[in-house]
Scaffold this motif. Structure first.
Motif: not given
Length: 251
Positions: A27, A31, A166-167, A171
């Motif tokens: 992840v 990111l 979080w992703r 995004a």
């Protein structure tokens, strides 16, 4: 209890931990997280090395599981899901996770040939792979009622859920509907697995309901604990019709 059984338990739990860390690093890489203290190439190298380490523990986990004659698990069961004589559904999810790990590893090695878009599309399966591995551990593990195992599973689940959240949040503004749907689906999956864990592996009678062969069920050669879970005295016991098995996985 044999050393093989202890090795199977330990390596399985360590593998779950490695899968969680690798998922989180994936992840971070997606990111494009990085800086002076942790450049992106360092994260990429750490992701690769921990993946290889996790594969090593997974290989030992599989080898000791097959080598241990306690449960009727064969090499075929490792690759072909849902056909085992021992807890077919929950062991089968482990086979699914293993097959997916092989595919993800192979496609990473062939990334330059298959193209970035195809590689990225395939690697979305990493989340499903992690979930299959977690449910496999809960459904077949003999330490499910152990506070340490529950702590490990809970921490891994919290880390994975935080990474997914979080992703989705980081995004960007595009595909808001897709990201919202993915978030709701993830939350639903967490709730379903949590409810199943309480009513399944943590509830009485799980050894029988999970598909443990009748020849392994029983309390012969065991002593009961305060919660009704048999505690093993030896590596073998005379079969009976009682629920639970001599390895104390919680009947």
């Amino acid at each position: 209890m044999s050393l093989l059984w202890y090795a199977t338990r330990a390596t399985g739990e360590v593998t779950l931990l490695f899968l969680t860390i690798v998922l989180t690093l994936g992840v971070l890489s997606a990111l494009r997280v990085g800086g002076r203290r942790a450049p992106r190439f360092v994260l990429a190298g750490l992701h690769r090395n921990l993946t290889l380490a996790g594969l090593g523990f997974l290989a030992v986990h599989i080898a000791t599981t097959v080598a241990d004659s306690y449960a009727p698990i064969t090499l075929t069961d490792v690759v072909v899901p849902f056909g085992s004589a021992y807890r077919p559904i929950w062991l089968g999810l482990g086979a699914v996770a293993f097959d997916m790990i092989v595919v993800l590893t192979a496609t990473s090695l062939l990334r330059a040939r298959i193209g970035y878009r195809r590689w990225k599309a395939l690697h979305w399966a990493a989340y499903a792979c992690w979930m299959a591995a977690l449910v496999h551990a809960l459904g077949t593990g003999s330490d499910v009622r152990s506070s340490l195992f529950l702590l490990l599973a809970g921490v891994c689940a919290a880390i994975a859920l935080a990474a997914v959240a979080w992703r989705l949040v980081a995004a960007g503004p595009g595909n808001a509907g897709l990201r919202a749907g993915t978030g709701l689906l993830t939350l639903l999956a967490v709730l379903v697995v949590g409810a199943w864990t309480v009513s399944g592996p943590l509830a009485g009678g799980w050894a029988r309901r999970s598909g443990t062969p009748a020849s392994l069920l029983g309390k012969a050669g065991t002593t009961g604990t305060t919660d009704g879970t048999p505690t093993p005295r030896s590596t073998r016991a005379t079969p009976s019709t009682d629920d639970g098995d001599e390895r104390g996985d919680g009947g």
